[in-house]
Design a protein around this motif. Structure first.
Motif, mmCIF file in Angstrom:
data_model
loop_
_atom_site.group_PDB
_atom_site.id
_atom_site.type_symbol
_atom_site.label_atom_id
_atom_site.label_comp_id
_atom_site.label_asym_id
_atom_site.label_seq_id
_atom_site.Cartn_x
_atom_site.Cartn_y
_atom_site.Cartn_z
ATOM 1 N N ASN A 1 0.806 -1.229 0.000
ATOM 2 C CA ASN A 1 0.000 0.000 0.000
ATOM 3 C C ASN A 1 0.833 1.271 0.000
ATOM 4 O OD1 ASN A 1 0.877 -0.518 2.664
ATOM 5 N ND2 ASN A 1 -0.757 0.753 3.488
ATOM 6 N N ILE A 2 2.137 1.176 0.180
ATOM 7 C CA ILE A 2 2.998 2.350 0.013
ATOM 8 C C ILE A 2 3.992 2.112 -1.126
ATOM 9 C CG2 ILE A 2 2.700 3.297 2.317
ATOM 10 C CD1 ILE A 2 5.366 2.046 3.065
ATOM 11 N N ASP A 3 3.575 1.251 -2.058
ATOM 12 C CA ASP A 3 4.261 1.100 -3.343
ATOM 13 C C ASP A 3 5.633 0.442 -3.245
ATOM 14 O OD1 ASP A 3 4.028 1.378 -6.128
ATOM 15 O OD2 ASP A 3 5.342 3.123 -6.129
ATOM 16 N N LEU B 1 12.191 0.074 -0.780
ATOM 17 C CA LEU B 1 12.137 1.259 -1.631
ATOM 18 C C LEU B 1 10.744 1.387 -2.221
ATOM 19 C CD1 LEU B 1 15.413 0.417 -3.527
ATOM 20 C CD2 LEU B 1 15.176 2.381 -2.028
ATOM 21 N N SER B 2 10.248 2.595 -2.322
ATOM 22 C CA SER B 2 8.933 2.816 -2.919
ATOM 23 C C SER B 2 9.081 3.074 -4.410
ATOM 24 C CB SER B 2 8.235 4.006 -2.253
ATOM 25 O OG SER B 2 7.885 3.696 -0.924
ATOM 26 N N LEU C 1 0.131 4.343 -4.329
ATOM 27 C CA LEU C 1 0.049 4.572 -2.888
ATOM 28 C C LEU C 1 -1.405 4.560 -2.405
ATOM 29 C CD1 LEU C 1 2.607 7.438 -2.156
ATOM 30 C CD2 LEU C 1 2.752 5.081 -1.388
ATOM 31 N N GLY C 2 -1.577 4.201 -1.140
ATOM 32 C CA GLY C 2 -2.889 4.290 -0.513
ATOM 33 C C GLY C 2 -3.878 3.270 -1.029
ATOM 34 N N ASP C 3 -5.171 3.604 -0.963
ATOM 35 C CA ASP C 3 -6.222 2.709 -1.430
ATOM 36 C C ASP C 3 -7.164 3.474 -2.350
ATOM 37 O OD1 ASP C 3 -7.925 4.253 0.190
ATOM 38 O OD2 ASP C 3 -7.667 2.914 1.893
ATOM 39 N N PRO D 1 -0.806 2.629 7.965
ATOM 40 C CA PRO D 1 0.254 1.669 7.707
ATOM 41 C C PRO D 1 1.529 2.278 7.167
ATOM 42 C CG PRO D 1 -1.530 1.468 6.084
ATOM 43 C CD PRO D 1 -1.996 2.393 7.159
ATOM 44 N N ALA D 2 1.477 3.527 6.659
ATOM 45 C CA ALA D 2 2.689 4.157 6.135
ATOM 46 C C ALA D 2 3.594 4.668 7.232
ATOM 47 C CB ALA D 2 2.317 5.316 5.206
#
Length: 546
Positions: A298-300, A320-321, A397-399, A539-540
């Motif tokens: 969820n944060i890529d 790493l994102s 990122l995110g939902d 969660p980030a």
């Protein structure tokens, strides 16, 4: 650095000694470090006086002498104060408690070009290291994008095995690379050299300083096409790395997904060629290193199965994102694999590696004015390829309920196609499900300020396009697309705060060339990073804590 006698250095540079007011005994004089910063205390140091755009290192020889340097590379003789003159020291020196009553002398080595001389000293140091009987390997890495991340991953992998030297950040030019090379000493097993270029011949000059045993070519993209003149010239410039590899033992590592990199197989006489990639778009017979079943969280942050020589090496979960970092990881794995690191060690290091270089796809949760939100900081620099990666990262990122904002500064050095390339980036933002674009101007660089308007024009073109199908999985869920053109980074900050009033917990991508000042904006925001102990809901929180 290995200890180098001052006479050997002067001879290698064809330099001339300038001794100053008193004779100097150079018979026992040697150098153990090199720097361009006169403020750093350096016993037995060699100071390199470089004339820059705003500062001339020749003005700081007295400071260098006071900080322990024994010699300086200069392109003209510098007259220093007499022994009992009152020196005009900086407040910094007084704060450091340096002796103001002394005017120590410093041996000057007169050379035509101090930057070139720095490279020659670095080369001399590396040749001394090669002359030792213990193994020593130089790895060169280049590409239009991904050099620094690949370098950081390679350093982490090789350092898990033995002493490894690599630059911090992007020290990849004719000053940064040799400065890093002078930190190689008798204990160094690996030297990882990031090699950048702004024109044909640049990498050839770097490989003359540090001839690589292994050379990794990442990608030939459109970064700096304005400086190079064409993508073909970028290809020729980047090819200089593999052209420098030794015929009898060199190893070329090539990206099988990039047709221009694949062409470099014909440009090298290296004894071995290894291929890495995901799609194998150039149809190589076999990929030595590849990835399967790629996904992102969820944060890529990407996860994948690492395949080495056709066999599963293990499951990798990068810290790493950005999905594009999979290719950077595959390049680093290829380097480590060809140098003999076991598969299980490679997987273990990749799973534990924390990003080292700042402003590269760094995801942080921050809290400002009681507003908690997520920042994707990729502000180190920008070109069309890295912009694509940053936008994809933001979209991931995110939902489905997340509100996403791209804060974009200009991309510089793109030549005649600059406006069109900015239109394409804006179009990608519009069609990739991003909710909001903040286009940031550069009043301090008037010739680039209009590029923020090019983003605006690109959005308008995209909004009226009828021949581009909208991907329903990337549809916006927060109403119409929002677009704002702001004067500078300060106005961008104010606009971000305004957006947060309407969309709490928004996700922001910050990206642009250095002139836009977005890296300073990122630093301003990241000072308010939420630690893992502060967060209980998102969660980030606490991700990638340095």
């Amino acid at each position: 650095m290995l200890a180098l006698h001052i006479e050997e250095i002067a001879q290698a540079l064809d330099g001339t000694f300038v001794t100053g007011r008193e004779p100097v005994d150079i018979s026992q004089m040697y150098v153990t470090s090199v720097s361009t910063d006169s403020r750093v205390t350096s016993d037995h140091g060699l100071f390199v006086a470089i004339k820059g755009e705003h500062v001339d290192g020749h003005d700081f020889l007295q400071s260098a002498a006071r900080h322990g340097y024994v010699a300086a590379l200069v392109d003209h003789e510098v007259k220093l104060p007499e022994a009992h003159d009152t020196p005009s020291d900086s407040q910094h020196e007084m704060d450091q408690g340096l002796q103001r009553e002394d005017n120590p002398q410093i041996l000057q080595i007169l050379v035509p070009d101090t930057v070139k001389a720095l490279g020659q000293v670095a080369h001399l140091n590396l040749e001394h290291r090669r002359a030792l009987h213990s193994p020593f390997t130089i790895i060169g890495i280049t590409g239009s994008v991904g050099k620094t991340t690949t370098k950081d991953l390679t350093r982490a992998l090789l350092a898990s095995r033995d002493n490894t030297v690599a630059p911090q950040g992007s020290f990849n030019n004719d000053i940064g690379l040799p400065l890093t090379a002078t930190t190689v000493d008798e204990r160094t097993r690996y030297f990882v050299a990031e090699m950048g270029a702004s024109g044909i011949g640049d990498i050839a000059r770097l490989t003359a300083i540090a001839r690589p045993d292994v050379g990794a070519e990442l990608r030939v993209g459109t970064a700096h096409v304005g400086e190079f003149g064409s993508v073909e010239n970028i290809f020729l410039a980047k090819s200089e790395l593999v052209e420098a590899l030794p015929q009898e033992s060199g190893i070329a590592i090539l990206n099988a997904d990039d047709e221009n990199v694949a062409r470099m197989q014909d440009k090298t006489q290296a004894a071995h060629v290894l291929w890495f990639g995901i799609t194998n778009a150039t149809h190589q017979a076999q990929l030595d290193v590849t990835a399967r079943n790629i996904s992102v969280d969820n944060i890529d942050r990407p996860s994948f199965q690492l395949i080495i020589e056709g066999k599963l090496a293990g499951d990798v979960h990068l810290q790493l994102s950005g999905k594009h970092h999979v290719m950077n990881a595959l390049a680093a794995v290829s380097i480590a694999h060809c140098l003999g690191l076991p598969d299980e060690q490679i997987v273990r290091v990749l799973n534990s590696h924390i990003p080292l270089s700042p402003h590269r796809m760094c995801v942080r949760e921050v809290e400002v004015n009681s507003q908690r939100f997520t920042v994707l900081d990729d502000t180190f620099n920008a070109n069309p390829d890295s912009m694509r990666g940053g936008i994809e990262g933001l979209a991931s990122l995110g939902d489905e309920n997340s509100y996403r904002v791209a804060v974009l500064g200009p991309m510089l050095e793109l030549g005649e196609e600059s406006d069109e390339l900015h239109h394409e980036v804006a179009s990608r933002v519009y069609f990739d499900g991003i909710d909001n674009l903040i286009a940031v101007g550069t009043p301090s660089l008037p010739e680039a300020d209009h590029l923020a308007d090019a983003y605006v024009e690109g959005v308008h073109q995209a909004a009226h396009a009828t021949d581009i199908p909208v991907n329903p999985t990337k549809a916006r869920r927060h109403g119409p697309f929002s677009l704002t053109r702001v004067k500078d980074a300060d106005e961008a900050y104010a606009q971000m705060m305004y957006v947060l009033e309407k969309h709490p917990h928004a996700l922001f991508l910050l990206k642009g060339s250095h002139a836009a000042g977005l890296s300073a904006l990122a630093d301003r925001l990241l000072r308010h990073t939420v630690t893992s102990a502060d967060s209980s809901a998102t969660p980030a929180a606490g991700v990638n804590q340095a």
